[in-house]
Structure formats: C-alpha cells, structure tokens
Design a protein around this motif. Structure first.
Motif, PDB file in Angstrom:
ATOM      1  N   ARG A  12       0.755  -1.264  -0.131  1.00 21.59           N
ATOM      2  CA  ARG A  12       0.131   0.074   0.036  1.00 21.59           C
ATOM      3  C   ARG A  12       0.805   1.275  -0.090  1.00 21.59           C
ATOM      4  O   ARG A  12       0.711   2.323  -0.759  1.00 21.59           O
ATOM      5  CB  ARG A  12      -0.801   0.155   1.340  1.00 21.59           C
ATOM      6  CG  ARG A  12      -2.108  -1.056   1.093  1.00 21.59           C
ATOM      7  CD  ARG A  12      -3.022  -0.753   2.086  1.00 21.59           C
ATOM      8  NE  ARG A  12      -4.055  -1.995   1.907  1.00 21.59           N
ATOM      9  CZ  ARG A  12      -3.918  -2.988   2.778  1.00 21.59           C
ATOM     10  NH1 ARG A  12      -3.458  -3.202   3.687  1.00 21.59           N
ATOM     11  NH2 ARG A  12      -4.910  -4.062   2.555  1.00 21.59           N
ATOM     12  N   GLN A  13       2.115   1.410   0.879  1.00 22.44           N
ATOM     13  CA  GLN A  13       2.705   2.272   0.749  1.00 22.44           C
ATOM     14  C   GLN A  13       3.557   2.673  -0.675  1.00 22.44           C
ATOM     15  O   GLN A  13       4.007   3.648  -1.069  1.00 22.44           O
ATOM     16  CB  GLN A  13       3.892   2.160   1.668  1.00 22.44           C
ATOM     17  CG  GLN A  13       3.327   2.199   3.270  1.00 22.44           C
ATOM     18  CD  GLN A  13       4.512   1.768   4.244  1.00 22.44           C
ATOM     19  OE1 GLN A  13       5.461   1.444   3.942  1.00 22.44           O
ATOM     20  NE2 GLN A  13       4.191   1.933   5.583  1.00 22.44           N
ATOM     21  N   PHE A  14       3.733   1.426  -1.078  1.00 20.63           N
ATOM     22  CA  PHE A  14       4.582   1.447  -2.276  1.00 20.63           C
ATOM     23  C   PHE A  14       3.762   1.821  -3.665  1.00 20.63           C
ATOM     24  O   PHE A  14       4.370   2.443  -4.557  1.00 20.63           O
ATOM     25  CB  PHE A  14       5.047  -0.278  -2.600  1.00 20.63           C
ATOM     26  CG  PHE A  14       5.902  -0.190  -3.979  1.00 20.63           C
ATOM     27  CD1 PHE A  14       7.161   0.390  -4.234  1.00 20.63           C
ATOM     28  CD2 PHE A  14       5.539  -1.249  -4.933  1.00 20.63           C
ATOM     29  CE1 PHE A  14       8.019   0.011  -5.356  1.00 20.63           C
ATOM     30  CE2 PHE A  14       6.101  -1.444  -5.775  1.00 20.63           C
ATOM     31  CZ  PHE A  14       7.294  -0.778  -6.190  1.00 20.63           C
ATOM     32  N   ILE A  15       2.486   1.703  -3.526  1.00 23.75           N
ATOM     33  CA  ILE A  15       1.552   2.135  -4.925  1.00 23.75           C
ATOM     34  C   ILE A  15       1.812   3.377  -5.091  1.00 23.75           C
ATOM     35  O   ILE A  15       1.734   3.452  -6.423  1.00 23.75           O
ATOM     36  CB  ILE A  15       0.119   1.595  -4.284  1.00 23.75           C
ATOM     37  CG1 ILE A  15      -0.066   0.025  -4.247  1.00 23.75           C
ATOM     38  CG2 ILE A  15      -0.844   2.069  -5.287  1.00 23.75           C
ATOM     39  CD1 ILE A  15      -1.435  -0.504  -3.765  1.00 23.75           C
ATOM     40  N   ASP A  16       1.566   4.320  -4.349  1.00 23.19           N
ATOM     41  CA  ASP A  16       1.833   5.522  -4.774  1.00 23.19           C
ATOM     42  C   ASP A  16       3.207   6.255  -4.776  1.00 23.19           C
ATOM     43  O   ASP A  16       3.296   7.342  -5.198  1.00 23.19           O
ATOM     44  CB  ASP A  16       0.902   6.733  -3.617  1.00 23.19           C
ATOM     45  CG  ASP A  16      -0.516   6.035  -3.744  1.00 23.19           C
ATOM     46  OD1 ASP A  16      -1.004   6.130  -4.894  1.00 23.19           O
ATOM     47  OD2 ASP A  16      -1.039   6.137  -2.615  1.00 23.19           O
ATOM     48  N   SER A  17       4.111   5.541  -4.658  1.00 23.04           N
ATOM     49  CA  SER A  17       5.579   5.723  -4.898  1.00 23.04           C
ATOM     50  C   SER A  17       5.868   6.063  -6.114  1.00 23.04           C
ATOM     51  O   SER A  17       5.444   5.394  -7.160  1.00 23.04           O
ATOM     52  CB  SER A  17       6.339   4.819  -4.436  1.00 23.04           C
ATOM     53  OG  SER A  17       7.624   5.000  -4.454  1.00 23.04           O
ATOM     54  N   LEU A  46      -1.001  -4.147  -6.410  1.00 20.12           N
ATOM     55  CA  LEU A  46      -0.589  -3.198  -7.017  1.00 20.12           C
ATOM     56  C   LEU A  46      -1.189  -2.959  -8.558  1.00 20.12           C
ATOM     57  O   LEU A  46      -1.628  -1.758  -8.674  1.00 20.12           O
ATOM     58  CB  LEU A  46       0.919  -3.334  -7.557  1.00 20.12           C
ATOM     59  CG  LEU A  46       1.721  -2.342  -8.099  1.00 20.12           C
ATOM     60  CD1 LEU A  46       1.878  -0.908  -7.090  1.00 20.12           C
ATOM     61  CD2 LEU A  46       3.216  -2.718  -8.268  1.00 20.12           C
ATOM     62  N   MET A  47      -1.669  -3.861  -9.136  1.00 22.59           N
ATOM     63  CA  MET A  47      -2.410  -3.853 -10.529  1.00 22.59           C
ATOM     64  C   MET A  47      -3.952  -3.452 -10.037  1.00 22.59           C
ATOM     65  O   MET A  47      -4.294  -2.595 -10.746  1.00 22.59           O
ATOM     66  CB  MET A  47      -2.398  -5.118 -11.054  1.00 22.59           C
ATOM     67  CG  MET A  47      -1.157  -5.663 -11.874  1.00 22.59           C
ATOM     68  SD  MET A  47      -1.099  -7.183 -12.559  1.00 22.59           S
ATOM     69  CE  MET A  47       0.389  -7.389 -13.440  1.00 22.59           C
ATOM     70  N   GLN A  48      -4.242  -3.697  -9.043  1.00 23.92           N
ATOM     71  CA  GLN A  48      -5.669  -3.164  -8.771  1.00 23.92           C
ATOM     72  C   GLN A  48      -5.832  -2.009  -8.456  1.00 23.92           C
ATOM     73  O   GLN A  48      -6.728  -1.271  -9.045  1.00 23.92           O
ATOM     74  CB  GLN A  48      -6.178  -4.233  -7.631  1.00 23.92           C
ATOM     75  CG  GLN A  48      -6.497  -5.590  -7.916  1.00 23.92           C
ATOM     76  CD  GLN A  48      -6.900  -6.264  -6.750  1.00 23.92           C
ATOM     77  OE1 GLN A  48      -6.331  -6.396  -5.692  1.00 23.92           O
ATOM     78  NE2 GLN A  48      -7.943  -7.074  -6.967  1.00 23.92           N
ATOM     79  N   ALA A  49      -4.683  -1.553  -7.722  1.00 25.07           N
ATOM     80  CA  ALA A  49      -4.702   0.075  -7.251  1.00 25.07           C
ATOM     81  C   ALA A  49      -4.429   0.803  -8.564  1.00 25.07           C
ATOM     82  O   ALA A  49      -4.770   2.117  -8.348  1.00 25.07           O
ATOM     83  CB  ALA A  49      -3.934   0.188  -6.170  1.00 25.07           C
ATOM     84  N   ARG A  50      -3.341   0.466  -9.285  1.00 24.91           N
ATOM     85  CA  ARG A  50      -2.890   1.153 -10.286  1.00 24.91           C
ATOM     86  C   ARG A  50      -3.439   0.736 -11.620  1.00 24.91           C
ATOM     87  O   ARG A  50      -2.521   0.236 -12.562  1.00 24.91           O
ATOM     88  CB  ARG A  50      -1.564   1.213 -10.507  1.00 24.91           C
ATOM     89  CG  ARG A  50      -0.913   1.921  -9.024  1.00 24.91           C
ATOM     90  CD  ARG A  50      -1.143   3.457  -8.913  1.00 24.91           C
ATOM     91  NE  ARG A  50      -0.626   4.226  -9.748  1.00 24.91           N
ATOM     92  CZ  ARG A  50       0.565   4.951  -9.871  1.00 24.91           C
ATOM     93  NH1 ARG A  50       1.308   4.708  -8.628  1.00 24.91           N
ATOM     94  NH2 ARG A  50       1.185   5.611 -10.943  1.00 24.91           N
ATOM     95  N   ARG A  51      -4.510   0.467 -12.109  1.00 21.92           N
ATOM     96  CA  ARG A  51      -4.981  -0.110 -13.223  1.00 21.92           C
ATOM     97  C   ARG A  51      -4.768   0.604 -14.454  1.00 21.92           C
ATOM     98  O   ARG A  51      -4.685   0.273 -15.473  1.00 21.92           O
ATOM     99  CB  ARG A  51      -6.643  -0.196 -13.056  1.00 21.92           C
ATOM    100  CG  ARG A  51      -7.179  -1.076 -12.213  1.00 21.92           C
ATOM    101  CD  ARG A  51      -8.500  -1.562 -12.656  1.00 21.92           C
ATOM    102  NE  ARG A  51      -8.750  -2.491 -11.360  1.00 21.92           N
ATOM    103  CZ  ARG A  51     -10.172  -2.120 -10.622  1.00 21.92           C
ATOM    104  NH1 ARG A  51     -10.820  -1.854 -11.391  1.00 21.92           N
ATOM    105  NH2 ARG A  51     -10.416  -2.920  -9.540  1.00 21.92           N
ATOM    106  N   GLU A  52      -4.470   2.183 -14.375  1.00 19.32           N
ATOM    107  CA  GLU A  52      -3.873   2.761 -15.366  1.00 19.32           C
ATOM    108  C   GLU A  52      -2.417   2.195 -15.875  1.00 19.32           C
ATOM    109  O   GLU A  52      -2.029   2.614 -17.207  1.00 19.32           O
ATOM    110  CB  GLU A  52      -3.917   4.307 -15.124  1.00 19.32           C
ATOM    111  CG  GLU A  52      -3.026   4.788 -14.426  1.00 19.32           C
ATOM    112  CD  GLU A  52      -2.866   4.526 -12.836  1.00 19.32           C
ATOM    113  OE1 GLU A  52      -2.155   4.948 -12.188  1.00 19.32           O
ATOM    114  OE2 GLU A  52      -3.952   3.883 -12.427  1.00 19.32           O
TER     115      GLU A  52
END
Length: 194
Positions: A12-17, A46-52
């Motif tokens: 979760r911390q890494f997703i927006d990094s 990660l893929m779910q959170a950053r689908r773009e």
C-alpha cells in the motif's frame, strides 16, 4: 503480524511511490535470482490500485525477470566451468552429464518454458541452461514467453475481475497452474512428434 499482512501493508505504501515501476522491476529481478519472494502477493494489489499502469507493471516485472534470468544463466555458465568437473565426478559421471546436456540441447526450450510457468524454482532452469551452454537466444525467448504468460496472465485477471481479482486468483490458482502446465507439457510432447 503475519508475513502476508506485512507485505500488503508495504504494498500500500509502495503503490503511490514514484519508484513503483522500478521497484517492481527490481523485485522481479530478485525473485528470479536469489530471493524467493511471493511476487504475486505484491503485483495483484498493485495492479488493482494502479489499473492505468496495469500492462506496464506486467511488462516491467517481465523485464526484471529476464535480467534475472541472464544473471542465473551466466552463473550456470561460468561457475559450472570452475566447479563443473568436481560436481560431475561427485554426483554423477561425465557420461551422465553428457546425456543431460544432450537432452537440454534437444528439449531445453520446453524445459525452460515449463519451469518458467509452474511453481518450481526457476533458478533450476537458469543454472541448467547456463551449465549445459544451451543457446542463450532460445533461453531468452523461452523465458520471455513463460514469464509473460505468468505476469500478463495476472494483469488479464485484474483487467477483467477488478477488485475481485485477488479472491479469484486465490480460489483458482492451483487449477490455473495445473491447466497451464498441462497445456505446456502437451505442446512439449507434440513438439517431439515432429
């Protein structure tokens, strides 16, 4: 805290990094070489959170694995030259190793493909390919296909299942691995007929 929960928290911390893509590439490199980390546990959330960036994440994971495979191949190639005679004489015979080498030359592509997909440490394929001096080009092609199936397959599930992907993967992972392994093994067997 369990390992799974700890990994999810770090994810979760890494997703927006800003280092997310390079981080997944490094993680994939490490997973394919020395650290048996469960990359899927990081990639799916990660893929779910950053689908773009879904397809880019799969691509970067594949690239990281290919670089890791090159390192593993080189280790097999060069380290086996240094200790190969001792290994052969200690654990088999030159005749047995020659048989293994011939089998690797004849069926190495499918060996690498299979180990790149099934849940068996891929390091075995990398080291065996290097030790037997298997074609580097064919090794890289097999690695790219196998790891693309693995990582882009995850991306495909996330693309269609969205937030349900993690649950679906957990529920059907064993069946999917068995089905994919059977398909690869059938293709391998069919290739020996021609």
């Amino acid at each position: 805290m369990s390992v799974g929960k700890s990994i999810k928290q770090k994810t979760r911390q890494f997703i927006d990094s800003k280092h997310m893509l390079s981080g997944i590439t490094v993680a994939s490199f490490l997973e394919s070489t020395i650290v048996p980390i469960p990359l899927e546990a990081v990639m799916v959330p990660l893929m779910q959170a950053r689908r773009e960036k879904l397809w880019l994440i799969a691509l970067m994971a594949t690239i990281g694995c290919i670089f890791g495979a090159l390192v593993g191949y080189a280790l097999g190639y060069y380290l086996f030259d240094m200790v190969g005679d001792w290994v052969i004489n200690s654990f088999s015979s030159p005749e047995q190793f020659e048989q293994v080498k011939q089998k690797m030359q004849a069926q190495g592509f499918w060996f690498v493909m299979t180990l790149g997909i099934v849940p068996i440490p891929f390091q075995i394929a990398m080291l065996a390919a290097g030790a037997t001096k298997y074609s580097l080009l064919l090794f890289l092609i097999a690695t790219t296909i196998a790891r693309s199936i693995r990582y882009f397959g995850l991306a495909l599930v996330v693309y269609f299942a969205g937030d349900q992907a993690e649950r679906i993967i957990k529920k059907h992972k064993a069946k999917a691995l068995v089905a994919t392994s059977i398909i690869v093994l059938l293709a391998w067997w069919m290739s020996t007929l021609f």
